[in-house]
Design a protein around this motif. Structure first.
Motif, short mmCIF file in Angstrom:
data_model
loop_
_atom_site.label_atom_id
_atom_site.label_comp_id
_atom_site.label_asym_id
_atom_site.label_seq_id
_atom_site.Cartn_x
_atom_site.Cartn_y
_atom_site.Cartn_z
N ILE A 9 53.59 40.84 47.18
CA ILE A 9 52.98 39.50 47.67
C ILE A 9 53.14 39.73 49.31
O ILE A 9 52.10 39.49 50.06
CB ILE A 9 54.01 38.30 47.39
CG1 ILE A 9 53.72 38.12 45.92
CG2 ILE A 9 53.85 37.21 48.32
CD1 ILE A 9 54.69 37.09 45.29
N PHE A 50 49.62 39.39 51.24
CA PHE A 50 49.34 37.97 51.94
C PHE A 50 49.84 37.91 53.40
O PHE A 50 49.84 36.62 53.93
CB PHE A 50 49.91 36.94 50.93
CG PHE A 50 49.57 36.72 49.58
CD1 PHE A 50 48.19 35.87 49.41
CD2 PHE A 50 49.87 37.26 48.67
CE1 PHE A 50 47.72 35.85 48.15
CE2 PHE A 50 49.36 37.39 47.38
CZ PHE A 50 47.98 36.50 47.11
N SER A 51 50.46 38.84 53.74
CA SER A 51 50.98 38.64 55.20
C SER A 51 50.20 38.87 56.37
O SER A 51 50.40 38.66 57.61
CB SER A 51 52.44 39.45 55.49
OG SER A 51 52.27 40.69 55.41
N GLU A 52 49.06 39.23 56.05
CA GLU A 52 48.06 40.00 56.93
C GLU A 52 46.61 39.79 56.64
O GLU A 52 46.52 39.99 55.45
CB GLU A 52 48.27 41.37 57.39
CG GLU A 52 47.72 41.51 58.99
CD GLU A 52 48.38 43.31 59.28
OE1 GLU A 52 47.34 43.81 59.54
OE2 GLU A 52 49.62 43.55 58.94
N ARG A 53 45.62 39.14 57.57
CA ARG A 53 44.21 39.47 57.16
C ARG A 53 43.64 40.57 57.25
O ARG A 53 43.80 41.03 58.44
CB ARG A 53 43.77 38.16 58.14
CG ARG A 53 42.21 38.08 57.39
CD ARG A 53 41.39 36.76 57.90
NE ARG A 53 40.42 36.82 56.94
CZ ARG A 53 40.12 35.56 56.37
NH1 ARG A 53 40.88 34.42 56.57
NH2 ARG A 53 39.27 35.55 55.44
N CYS A 93 48.84 36.11 41.49
CA CYS A 93 48.65 36.50 43.00
C CYS A 93 47.57 37.32 43.36
O CYS A 93 46.86 37.22 44.38
CB CYS A 93 50.15 36.41 43.37
SG CYS A 93 51.47 35.42 43.16
N ALA A 104 44.32 35.89 43.19
CA ALA A 104 44.04 34.86 44.40
C ALA A 104 44.06 35.69 45.81
O ALA A 104 43.17 35.11 46.59
CB ALA A 104 45.58 33.91 44.53
N MET A 128 40.48 36.27 46.37
CA MET A 128 39.60 35.04 46.31
C MET A 128 39.91 34.67 47.72
O MET A 128 39.02 34.14 48.48
CB MET A 128 39.99 33.92 45.20
CG MET A 128 39.43 34.40 43.90
SD MET A 128 39.39 32.91 42.77
CE MET A 128 41.06 33.15 42.08
N LEU A 129 41.33 34.48 48.22
CA LEU A 129 41.46 33.83 49.56
C LEU A 129 41.06 34.71 50.85
O LEU A 129 40.77 34.38 51.72
CB LEU A 129 42.94 33.69 49.81
CG LEU A 129 43.39 32.69 48.84
CD1 LEU A 129 44.84 32.50 48.94
CD2 LEU A 129 42.78 31.35 49.14
N PHE A 130 41.05 36.04 50.50
CA PHE A 130 40.54 37.00 51.44
C PHE A 130 39.05 37.86 51.44
O PHE A 130 39.05 38.89 52.04
CB PHE A 130 41.57 37.94 51.85
CG PHE A 130 42.97 37.55 52.06
CD1 PHE A 130 43.15 36.74 53.27
CD2 PHE A 130 43.99 37.48 51.58
CE1 PHE A 130 44.22 36.12 53.77
CE2 PHE A 130 45.19 37.06 51.70
CZ PHE A 130 45.40 36.40 52.84
N ASP A 131 38.34 36.75 50.87
CA ASP A 131 36.73 37.30 50.93
C ASP A 131 36.58 38.67 50.05
O ASP A 131 35.68 39.38 50.51
CB ASP A 131 36.07 37.47 52.22
CG ASP A 131 36.33 36.19 52.94
OD1 ASP A 131 36.17 35.25 52.06
OD2 ASP A 131 36.84 36.18 54.18
N TYR A 142 36.71 38.85 46.77
CA TYR A 142 36.20 38.39 45.25
C TYR A 142 35.27 39.31 44.59
O TYR A 142 33.90 39.31 45.12
CB TYR A 142 36.05 36.92 45.16
CG TYR A 142 35.69 36.40 43.95
CD1 TYR A 142 36.76 36.34 42.99
CD2 TYR A 142 34.67 35.84 43.57
CE1 TYR A 142 36.76 35.71 41.62
CE2 TYR A 142 34.48 35.38 42.29
CZ TYR A 142 35.41 35.42 41.32
OH TYR A 142 35.35 34.77 40.29
N ARG A 176 39.44 29.75 36.06
CA ARG A 176 39.15 31.01 36.99
C ARG A 176 38.59 32.09 36.09
O ARG A 176 37.52 32.75 36.60
CB ARG A 176 40.30 31.38 37.60
CG ARG A 176 40.87 30.46 38.43
CD ARG A 176 42.11 31.18 39.27
NE ARG A 176 42.82 29.90 40.13
CZ ARG A 176 44.02 30.24 40.64
NH1 ARG A 176 44.61 31.17 40.53
NH2 ARG A 176 44.49 29.19 41.54
#
Lengths: 560, 296
Positions: B165, B169-172, B204, B207, B210-213, B215, B244
């Protein structure tokens, strides 16, 4: 004439009689309470209306008869406490160890959740089993939770503790109540005749355009004394509920377009990031349609509705100064009884523009479902401090009250919607029957229900409604402050999320220990809780982390 | 704890499975021994208080048990007391620091394997989310050590998931890099044998894309299918996964899978507010009509 002496004797005699009766009553009560055969079930709640009292009385009597047939002498007693002092009262009862067997806790997700968890019985396992009180009914064999309108996905559930602690006894939807005496007069007036023909004998608007036409006709209807009839009695609260409905319908397409997790959900903190990243904006056509719709409806509200209290709007309707009002099932019972003998009250669902409506339906999927909104109430919980036998009978009481038979009886008497799916609905609230099909609600203009964001929108309602204002002026007044508020709203959500995670760490450790070292049912229960907690804990942390990263990156990009 | 139901494509070799099973048994046995060796019922009672958020009562019970004759009980009580300190009101930096000190001590010196792994995991949690100034680097190091120490234990598996995780999720990062890392963690996730940890970690991973383009629906379908197979306890989570999966399958052109997922939602959740949407989708797929609204 009675002499002074005789008068005194009569007075003393009456006093002695009263004392004797009181002593007898206390003695009988003491005797009853000491009776080892008797099992008391006391229920504390805040429903003080005549209808609610009658409903509980009928259900209690039926439950006592059922228990008698099982050879148990059960006595159910109600403890009615005014809503204003209920929280304090409950706290005192818990601290003093005098809480009754069953208590009402409609606010399981507030901070006092910690307090309640120590005093209430978790119901997670028992709701996963069939409700034995449904034997011989169409619900026989179904899991108890599945018999509820919402499948108990939200109702009775504490998100903090990842556990169910209560069962709801009634459901509520919002409908328009109409003064049918006034309606007939409006439809007979010159402004209403054409509409009367269109509506036919039912005289109920079936489309949004007919509803607006009825409002127009009501606006033109003169009341005695030269006053004008208000089409829709409104307060800030009523307006919020109506506006949420119309905006939720207008933005249905955003459930697909803006759901970045592709699951038909638009979470406000995700939307906030999308706004900051330039992927979503309040100028979207769906929001504009929703705002147009609000403006159209708002023209027919009580003037100055943003400053009006709920009770004042109700007064306007019950005094015949307004044709209609929006009401939940519970309020409807009260309004009807206040109108009794003066005018007839009808009810209908606010017709929304259909998909494809030329002005308001271009981005709409269709009719709104009544599901998915928090519509259940009367959450009754078992108190854990009583002996097992009493707890068992109290549980049976809850099972009876939410069984096919018990909930039907209860809702018929209360005039409320049954909480049990497919249970017969009382005739007077037929119009409140929840719409099960239909589509979900899209996002609100405030992106969610966060109070700070809502307030920013609501303080500018007058701009939207004003004859000199409108949608463009409203967007100009609201979007800059909303955009400014998004980062702080996101940070607040993130802080809340982190606090939740901190609390869950201890719970997770406890459930792991109890599941691994415990035995039998306790271990199985702990294992179930471990799974419930893990179902959310990992993702919640990922969500908090990614939210911060995205928000910081978007804000940095904006500064550049 | 929950039975593992690993699908065929993540099945480990027989020998590895045997070792893991033996380790898990040893882990549970050590916990049971601590429980049974006197004070077990009292320990369970104290943990029950934690479970019902009665932290003051739990702290008191653990403090009494720390005086027990049995060293194992004393150690277990010290661990329970440290966990309690994290949420004992009022939560203060000093209490969190004290909890951290105890977890450090147990992580390095506990006799009981279960207590040691739990203390290690919670030490990392303190470093990452409880203390006022997080120390993510040290937390990640401790997670890795916990995973290495007790890979088959729940804490070992949770520690693995926590590392993933943080990594995702800690960096783009650029989409390709996100995909590369997701692939890495899908492989690492093969070691997750606990159903709850596995399904949530996999969720996760989907996700993150999906959250960081990043997908790519075709990549998502098998993962979401596995998550669905592992079955969430909470109904709302099951619905989310099914939606989903349906959209991902549509995006991948796998209309049979999409249809099955929409049908599952219709069959299982008759009062879902989006019911008509699902029915529309089924109708459009059955008639070969273009999907409207288009798949996101």
């Amino acid at each position: 004439m009675i002499s002074e002496r005789t008068g005194s004797r009569i007075g003393l005699g009456l006093l002695a009689l009263a004392m004797g009766w009181a002593i007898l009553a206390v003695g009988r009560r003491e005797q009853r309470e000491r009776d080892p055969e008797r099992i008391p079930v006391r229920v504390a709640h805040t429903f003080l209306t005549r209808e609610a009292r009658e409903a509980f009385a009928a259900a209690n009597a039926a439950f006592e008869r059922r228990q008698a047939a099982r050879g148990r002498r059960v006595e159910v007693a109600m403890i009615e406490v005014p809503e204003r002092v209920y929280s304090q009262w409950l706290r005192t009862q818990f601290v003093g160890g005098t809480a009754p067997e069953i208590v009402l806790c409609d606010r399981l997700n507030l901070p006092e959740g910690e307090f309640l968890s120590r005093n209430l019985v978790p119901l997670g396992s028992v709701i996963a089993e069939p409700n034995p009180e449904n034997a011989g009914t169409p619900l026989e064999g179904q899991r108890w939770r599945d018999t509820f309108l919402d499948g108990m996905e939200q109702s009775g559930f504490s998100f903090l503790l990842a556990e169910h602690y209560g069962v709801c006894v009634a459901a509520s939807t919002n409908r328009i109540l109409i003064n049918t005496t006034l309606r007939d007069a409006v439809l007979a007036s010159p402004a209403g005749r054409a509409l009367a023909e269109e509506l036919g004998p039912g005289r109920t608007p079936r489309t949004f355009d007919q509803f607006l036409a009825l409002c127009e006709a009501a606006s033109a209807y003169p009341l005695p004394g030269g006053k004008r009839l208000t089409p829709l009695a409104s307060s800030r609260e009523v307006a919020r509920a109506l506006f949420d409905d119309v905006m939720g319908g207008a933005t249905q397409s955003l459930l697909v377009e803006w759901s970045e997790m592709r699951d038909l959900r638009t979470l406000y903190w995700h939307l906030g990031n999308q706004v900051l990243e330039g992927r979503a904006d309040w100028s979207h056509a769906a929001f504009r349609e929703g705002l147009e719709l609000k403006r159209e409806l708002g023209r027919h509200f009580t003037p100055g509705f943003t400053q009006i209290q709920r009770e004042d709007a109700a007064f306007q309707f019950t005094q015949g100064a307004a044709l209609m009002i929006l009401a939940g099932t519970r309020d409807a019972v009260t309004y009807r009884s206040l109108a009794e003998g003066r005018f007839e009250v009808g009810s209908f669902r606010l017709p929304q523009p259909p998909a494809g409506h030329p002005r308001f339906g271009r981005l709409r999927f269709g009719e709104l479902s009544d599901m998915g909104v928090n519509a259940l109430f009367g959450t009754l919980c078992l108190v854990s401090t009583h002996p097992p036998e009493r707890r068992r009978v109290a549980l049976e009481y809850l099972q009876y009250l939410t069984s096919w038979e018990g909930n039907t009886l209860f809702s018929q008497k209360a005039g409320w919607l049954p909480v049990i799916a497919d249970a017969p609905i009382p005739a007077e609230v037929e119009a409140f029957r929840p719409v099960m099909g239909g589509y979900g609600r899209g996002p609100l203009f405030s992106l969610g229900t966060v109070e700070d964001m809502r307030r920013l929108v609501e303080t500018q309602w007058h701009v939207l409604m004003s004859p000199t204002g409108g949608v463009e002026a409203f967007l100009a007044a609201t979007v800059p402050p909303l955009r400014e508020a998004v980062p702080e709203t996101g940070r607040k959500w993130s802080r809340g999320g982190l606090n939740g995670l901190r609390r869950q760490d201890s719970l997770l450790a406890a459930s792991i220990w109890l599941a691994e070292a415990g035995e039998g049912e306790a271990a199985a229960e702990a294992a179930r809780r471990y799974e419930m907690l893990t179902d959310s804990a990992l993702w919640n942390w990922a969500d908090v982390l990614s939210h911060r990263v995205r928000q910081d990156a978007a804000l940095a990009a904006r500064r550049r | 704890m929950a039975r593992m139901t690993a699908p065929a494509h993540v099945r480990l070799p027989r020998a590895a499975r045997g070792i893991l099973a033996a380790m898990a048994l040893a882990f549970i046995a050590s916990r049971a021994a601590a429980s049974a060796g006197g004070g077990g019922a009292e320990l369970a009672g104290a943990w029950q208080r934690v479970a019902t958020l009665d932290y003051a009562g739990a702290a008191e019970s653990f403090a009494v048990l720390e005086q027990a004759a049995d060293a194992r009980v004393r150690e277990a009580a010290r661990y329970g007391g440290a966990v309690t300190l994290l949420n004992l009101p009022p939560t203060t930096a000093a209490r969190v620091a004290e909890a951290r000190r105890r977890f450090e001590e147990l992580w390095t010196g506990a006799e009981d394997a279960g207590v040691k792994a739990g203390a290690g995991y919670h030490l990392a949690r303190v470093l990452q989310v409880h203390q006022p100034v997080p120390d993510h680097r040290r937390a990640l190091q401790v997670y890795a050590e916990v995973e290495a120490f007790a890979p088959a234990s729940l804490y070992g598996q949770l520690a693995l998931a926590q590392q993933g995780i943080w990594d995702l999720f800690s960096e783009r990062r650029p989409p390709d890099e996100v995909r590369r890392r997701v692939e890495h963690w899908v492989r690492r996730a093969e070691a997750l044998r606990d159903r709850a940890v596995r399904r949530n970690f996999l969720l996760c991973l989907t996700a993150a894309e999906m959250l960081f383009d990043a997908y790519e629906p075709a990549r998502m379908v098998p993962i979401l299918q596995e998550i669905q197979g592992l079955g969430h306890v909470r109904d709302d989570m099951q619905q989310i996964v099914a939606r989903r999966l349906a959209f991902a399958a549509e995006g991948a052109g796998d209309l049979a899978t999409a249809r099955a997922a929409w049908q599952r939602l219709v069959d299982r959740y008759p009062r879902d507010p989006n019911r008509q949407f699902y029915l529309d989708r089924l109708r459009q797929i059955d008639r070969g009509e273009p999907l409207s609204p288009p798949t996101p």
